[in-house]
Design a protein around this motif. Structure first.
Motif, PDB file in Angstrom:
ATOM      1  N   ILE A   1       0.854  -1.181   0.000  1.00 42.18           N
ATOM      2  CA  ILE A   1       0.000   0.000   0.000  1.00 42.18           C
ATOM      3  C   ILE A   1       0.894   1.237   0.000  1.00 42.18           C
ATOM      4  O   ILE A   1       1.910   1.283   0.701  1.00 42.18           O
ATOM      5  CB  ILE A   1      -0.909   0.030   1.239  1.00 42.18           C
ATOM      6  N   LEU A   2       0.501   2.233  -0.779  1.00 37.29           N
ATOM      7  CA  LEU A   2       1.171   3.530  -0.750  1.00 37.29           C
ATOM      8  C   LEU A   2       0.300   4.512   0.012  1.00 37.29           C
ATOM      9  O   LEU A   2      -0.873   4.696  -0.327  1.00 37.29           O
ATOM     10  CB  LEU A   2       1.409   4.048  -2.175  1.00 37.29           C
ATOM     11  N   VAL A   3       0.854   5.136   1.050  1.00 37.60           N
ATOM     12  CA  VAL A   3       0.154   6.167   1.809  1.00 37.60           C
ATOM     13  C   VAL A   3       0.799   7.510   1.476  1.00 37.60           C
ATOM     14  O   VAL A   3       1.995   7.703   1.730  1.00 37.60           O
ATOM     15  CB  VAL A   3       0.225   5.903   3.324  1.00 37.60           C
TER      16      VAL A   3
ATOM     17  N   ALA B   1       1.047   9.813   9.195  1.00 38.12           N
ATOM     18  CA  ALA B   1       1.585   8.869   8.218  1.00 38.12           C
ATOM     19  C   ALA B   1       2.264   7.694   8.912  1.00 38.12           C
ATOM     20  O   ALA B   1       2.064   6.527   8.539  1.00 38.12           O
ATOM     21  CB  ALA B   1       2.564   9.574   7.283  1.00 38.12           C
ATOM     22  N   HIS B   2       3.046   7.988   9.941  1.00 36.38           N
ATOM     23  CA  HIS B   2       3.749   6.912  10.642  1.00 36.38           C
ATOM     24  C   HIS B   2       2.786   6.075  11.480  1.00 36.38           C
ATOM     25  O   HIS B   2       2.990   4.856  11.631  1.00 36.38           O
ATOM     26  CB  HIS B   2       4.873   7.493  11.490  1.00 36.38           C
TER      27      HIS B   2
ATOM     28  N   HIS C   1       5.325  11.998   1.374  1.00 36.32           N
ATOM     29  CA  HIS C   1       4.859  13.134   2.165  1.00 36.32           C
ATOM     30  C   HIS C   1       4.523  14.371   1.332  1.00 36.32           C
ATOM     31  O   HIS C   1       4.220  15.429   1.890  1.00 36.32           O
ATOM     32  CB  HIS C   1       5.904  13.490   3.230  1.00 36.32           C
ATOM     33  N   ASP C   2       4.583  14.250   0.016  1.00 32.75           N
ATOM     34  CA  ASP C   2       4.113  15.345  -0.838  1.00 32.75           C
ATOM     35  C   ASP C   2       3.556  14.756  -2.123  1.00 32.75           C
ATOM     36  O   ASP C   2       3.805  13.583  -2.446  1.00 32.75           O
ATOM     37  CB  ASP C   2       5.222  16.368  -1.126  1.00 32.75           C
TER      38      ASP C   2
ATOM     39  N   LEU D   1      -4.675   8.381  -0.174  1.00 28.47           N
ATOM     40  CA  LEU D   1      -4.238   9.681  -0.687  1.00 28.47           C
ATOM     41  C   LEU D   1      -4.897  10.843   0.041  1.00 28.47           C
ATOM     42  O   LEU D   1      -6.132  10.942   0.078  1.00 28.47           O
ATOM     43  CB  LEU D   1      -4.576   9.755  -2.185  1.00 28.47           C
ATOM     44  N   ASP D   2      -4.083  11.719   0.620  1.00 32.01           N
ATOM     45  CA  ASP D   2      -4.588  12.972   1.175  1.00 32.01           C
ATOM     46  C   ASP D   2      -4.839  13.945   0.019  1.00 32.01           C
ATOM     47  O   ASP D   2      -4.280  13.792  -1.070  1.00 32.01           O
ATOM     48  CB  ASP D   2      -3.556  13.550   2.152  1.00 32.01           C
ATOM     49  N   LEU D   3      -5.678  14.941   0.259  1.00 27.47           N
ATOM     50  CA  LEU D   3      -5.949  15.934  -0.788  1.00 27.47           C
ATOM     51  C   LEU D   3      -5.086  17.176  -0.647  1.00 27.47           C
ATOM     52  O   LEU D   3      -4.593  17.721  -1.629  1.00 27.47           O
ATOM     53  CB  LEU D   3      -7.428  16.336  -0.757  1.00 27.47           C
ATOM     54  N   MET D   4      -4.895  17.634   0.580  1.00 24.33           N
ATOM     55  CA  MET D   4      -4.145  18.872   0.807  1.00 24.33           C
ATOM     56  C   MET D   4      -2.671  18.536   0.998  1.00 24.33           C
ATOM     57  O   MET D   4      -2.179  18.380   2.116  1.00 24.33           O
ATOM     58  CB  MET D   4      -4.711  19.605   2.024  1.00 24.33           C
TER      59      MET D   4
END
Length: 226
Positions: A3-5, A13-14, A31-32, A50-53
């Motif tokens: 999985i990619l976070v 994240a950690h 992280h970006d 996936l985060d949006l911001m």
């Protein structure tokens, strides 16, 4: 299962890395947005969280770009943006699910399992390159109908090559796929490919597993040259 976070809140994240690893997943972190896009393009992931911001490139753009490129990896958006318009835009750009922060970890894991089930339902049950076949679910390899016994690492390397049949696959990609926690030593790939050649090619008088000089390896249907 990898999985990619993609999450810029380092502590979160950690935390996700620790929790999902305990669930049996192999987890990579970005992280970006630009790093996340690159990793999603070059890695072989079962899921992307996936985060949006995000700095660099927001999650909407990451998702949209992956879909434009034909990347069908399931994407679960995990974000503090919980408005109706935010959810609609994320889903319209190609996300498969949406979970707002703060969230229930139990619900997150259940949704990830659901996405895996859906993806498995539409994925080809067997990967075939010529007379070489891989039953991904059963972890069985056959050449011309004869079963070939592979180690888990050998199967992982061959699976990625079969998924990208005819294409040059870099040693880096193979490392991240088969050795996510040891992805710094290309000798691991070279040794495994050498063992694979003996099992799936030499034993059958074939030459389907090719070296691409300066890049990595390629799996082809070598019967086309017969």
């Amino acid at each position: 299962m990898r999985i990619l976070v993609v999450e810029d809140e380092v502590d979160l994240a950690h935390t996700l890395h620790t929790g999902l690893t305990a669930e049996g997943y192999s987890v990579d972190l970005a992280h970006d947005g630009r790093q996340g896009l690159w990793m999603a393009r070059t890695g072989e992931y079962a899921l992307v969280v996936l985060d949006l911001m995000l700095p660099g490139l927001n999650g909407y753009k990451v998702c949209a770009q992956l879909r434009r490129e034909g990347n069908a990896t399931p994407i679960l958006v995990l974000t503090a943006k919980d408005g109706d318009w935010d959810q609609a835009e994320a889903l319209d750009t190609g996300a498969d699910d949406y979970l707002a922060k703060p969230f229930s970890y139990m619900v997150l894991v259940a949704r990830l399992r659901a996405l895996v089930r859906r993806a498995a339902a539409v994925a080809p049950p067997v990967l075939a390159v010529g007379d070489l076949s891989l039953d991904v679910a059963g972890r069985v390899c056959r050449r011309a109908g004869a079963r070939v016994e592979l180690t888990p690492r050998e199967f992982a390397v061959l699976e990625l090559l079969a998924r990208r049949a005819g294409q040059a696959v870099s040693k880096t990609d193979l490392l991240y796929h088969a050795w996510p926690d040891e992805a710094h030593d290309p000798n691991l790939v070279e040794a495994r490919v050498s063992a694979l050649r003996k099992k799936v090619d030499t034993a059958f008088g074939r030459r389907s597993l090719q070296t691409v000089r300066g890049t990595g390896y390629r799996l082809v249907d070598d019967r086309e040259r017969d």
